[in-house]
Scaffold this motif. Structure first.
Motif: not given
Length: 412
Positions: A10-13, A57-58, A95-96, A101-102
Motif C-alpha cells: 500500500k505504501a508503494i501504491l 518500483i519493485p 525513487i524518492k 510513504y516508506t
C-alpha cells in the motif's frame, strides 16, 4: 492492468498514485513481476517508456518489506549505476517520490561536485545508492562504500555507458561486488557489446525487449529540410520564429563547439536559450536543465551525450541541426518528444554531405522522412557535397623561393 493489479504494498501504491501514475507502462508491466520474483533481467526499451519505474518500483517494494518500521539504514543493499550526472539525479528523484510513504533511504553520488556532502550522506546510512561509475569507485577506494554488502546491482542505460567508455569501470564494479543476488540491466538498445556485458553479469536472465531497436516513436511527426550547410543557422532562426515560436525545443548538435555557436546565434536574436554539454560545470548543467524544465527558457541546445535519458515533460519539438552518423542516435533523439501519449514533432536539417546519413536512418526506421518544401533556403535535391581542396604552393615542386635563396648561408 493497473498498479493495484500488481503485488505491491500500500505504501508503494500510495507513492505511485501521488505522482499521478494510474497504469504501468508496457515495460513496467513486463519487468516489475520478474524483479519481484527475484529474477535477473535484461530489458531493452526506448527512452521515455518508463524504464526507471520498471526497476525502482519493485526494488522499493522488496526493500519496504525488509525495512518495515525501522528508520535506520544498517547496510547498503541496492546499487544503481548511471552513465551521466543528470540521469543519476533524475533516477534518485523518482525513487524518492515512489518511496515517500516508506522508510527506505536513498541517495545519489556523482563526479563534478564536492565529495564531502556525498561522504556525509553515505555516513548517515542508505538502502539504495545511485552513482556514476567514477565517483563510486573513488568513494569505495577511500573506504566510504562497501560493495561487499550490495545484493542488487542495476546498470541503467547500459549502451550509453559503453559508448562513453565506462566498460573497465563497470567490470571493476562487478568484480568488487561478490555477494550479488540479483542483477538488472536496462538499455535503449541491445547491441552485441551490451549482450557481451550481460553474459558476464547476468545469470539466466529474463530478456524483455519492448520494441524493435529500429522503430521510431509512433507519436512523433517527422519533417526533413534540405538546406545548404552555410544556411543552416539562418534556417534555424526562421524555424524558431515561424514554426516553433514559444514552444519548447531540444536542439541537437554534434559537438560542444557547435552547441556554443548555435546558442550564440539564438541569444543574439533574442531567444531564451541555454546549452548542455560535457565541458560545462555540474552547477551550470543543473541550472540550464532546471531553467528549461521550469519553462524559464524554451530552447535547450545539447550534444547527444548530455541529453541522453533526460526526462523532460511535454517537449514539443526536437530539432536535429546536425544529422547523426549513427541511425540509432536519430531514433533516440526524436524519442525525447512524443512521450507518454503526447504528440511531438521532429525537424531535421540535412545538407548535401549528410544525405547518406538520412539514407541509413530511413533504412533503419523503414520509412521515408517527409521533406518540407516550405523552406526559404532550399537545396537542390541533386546537390553534391562540397569538396575542399587545399591550395598548393605557388612555387614549382622542388624550387626554392627568392627569399629562401637570399637568406641561405653559403659555405663557399
Amino acid at each position: 492492468m493497473t498498479f493495484e493489479d500488481l503485488p505491491l504494498s500500500k505504501a508503494i501504491l500510495q507513492g505511485i498514485s501521488e505522482i499521478g501514475h494510474l497504469t504501468p507502462t508496457p515495460i513496467q508491466e513486463k519487468v516489475i513481476p520478474e524483479i519481484l520474483r527475484r529474477n535477473d533481467v535484461i530489458a531493452g526499451a526506448q527512452t521515455g517508456t518508463g524504464k526507471t519505474g520498471a526497476f525502482a518500483i519493485p526494488l522499493l517494494n522488496l526493500l519496504h518489506k525488509k525495512v518495515g518500521e525501522s528508520t535506520e539504514a544498517k547496510s547498503l543493499s541496492v546499487l544503481i549505476i548511471s552513465p551521466t550526472r543528470e540521469l543519476a539525479v533524475q533516477i534518485e528523484e523518482n525513487i524518492k517520490a515512489y518511496a515517500k510513504y516508506t522508510n527506505v533511504k536513498s541517495g545519489v553520488v556523482f563526479g563534478g561536485a564536492s565529495m564531502q556532502p556525498q561522504i556525509n550522506l553515505l555516513k548517515k546510512g542508505l538502502h539504495i545508492l545511485v552513482a556514476t561509475p567514477g565517483r563510486l569507485l573513488d568513494l569505495r577506494k577511500q573506504g566510504y562504500i562497501n560493495l561487499d554488502e550490495i545484493k542488487v546491482l542495476v546498470l541503467d542505460e547500459a549502451d550509453l555507458m559503453l559508448d562513453m567508455g565506462f566498460i573497465d569501470e563497470v567490470q571493476k564494479i562487478i568484480r568488487l561486488s561478490p555477494n550479488l543476488e540479483q542483477r538488472l540491466m536496462f538499455s535503449a538498445t541491445i547491441p552485441a557489446k551490451v549482450q557481451d556485458l550481460a553474459k558476464n553479469l547476468l545469470k539466466d536472465p529474463e530478456k524483455i525487449e519492448l520494441t524493435p531497436n529500429s522503430s521510431a516513436a509512433p507519436d512523433v511527426k517527422q519533417l526533413l529540410f534540405l538546406v545548404p550547410k552555410p544556411d543552416k543557422t539562418e534556417l534555424m532562426l526562421f524555424v524558431m520564429r515561424n514554426v516553433i515560436k514559444e514552444k519548447s525545443v531540444l536542439i541537437f548538435r554534434r559537438t560542444k563547439y557547435g552547441v556554443e555557436k548555435a546558442l550564440e546565434s539564438l541569444t543574439k536574436n533574442g531567444f531564451k536559450a541555454n546549452a548542455l554539454h560535457g565541458d560545462m560545470s555540474q552547477s551550470d548543467r543543473s541550472s540550464a536543465l532546471n531553467s528549461f524544465k521550469n519553462k524559464e527558457i524554451n530552447i535547450l541546445v545539447a550534444t547527444d551525450l548530455a541529453a541522453r535519458g533526460l526526462d523532460i515533460d511535454l517537449l514539443d519539438y526536437v530539432l536535429n541541426f546536425d544529422i547523426p552518423s549513427m541511425p540509432e542516435t536519430y531514433v533516440h533523439r526524436i524519442g525525447r518528444t512524443g512521450r507518454a501519449g503526447n504528440v511531438g514533432t521532429s525537424i531535421s536539417f540535412c545538407s548535401a554531405d549528410e544525405k547518406k546519413y538520412i539514407d541509413f536512418i530511413e533504412t533503419l526506421i523503414g520509412t521515408k522522412i517527409p521533406v518540407d518544401n516550405d523552406n526559404p533556403y532550399p537545396m537542390d535535391k541533386d546537390s553534391k557535397p562540397q569538396i575542399h581542396k587545399k591550395k598548393g604552393s605557388k612555387h614549382k615542386p622542388g624550387r626554392k623561393g627568392s627569399g629562401s635563396k637570399a637568406n641561405k648561408k653559403r659555405w663557399y
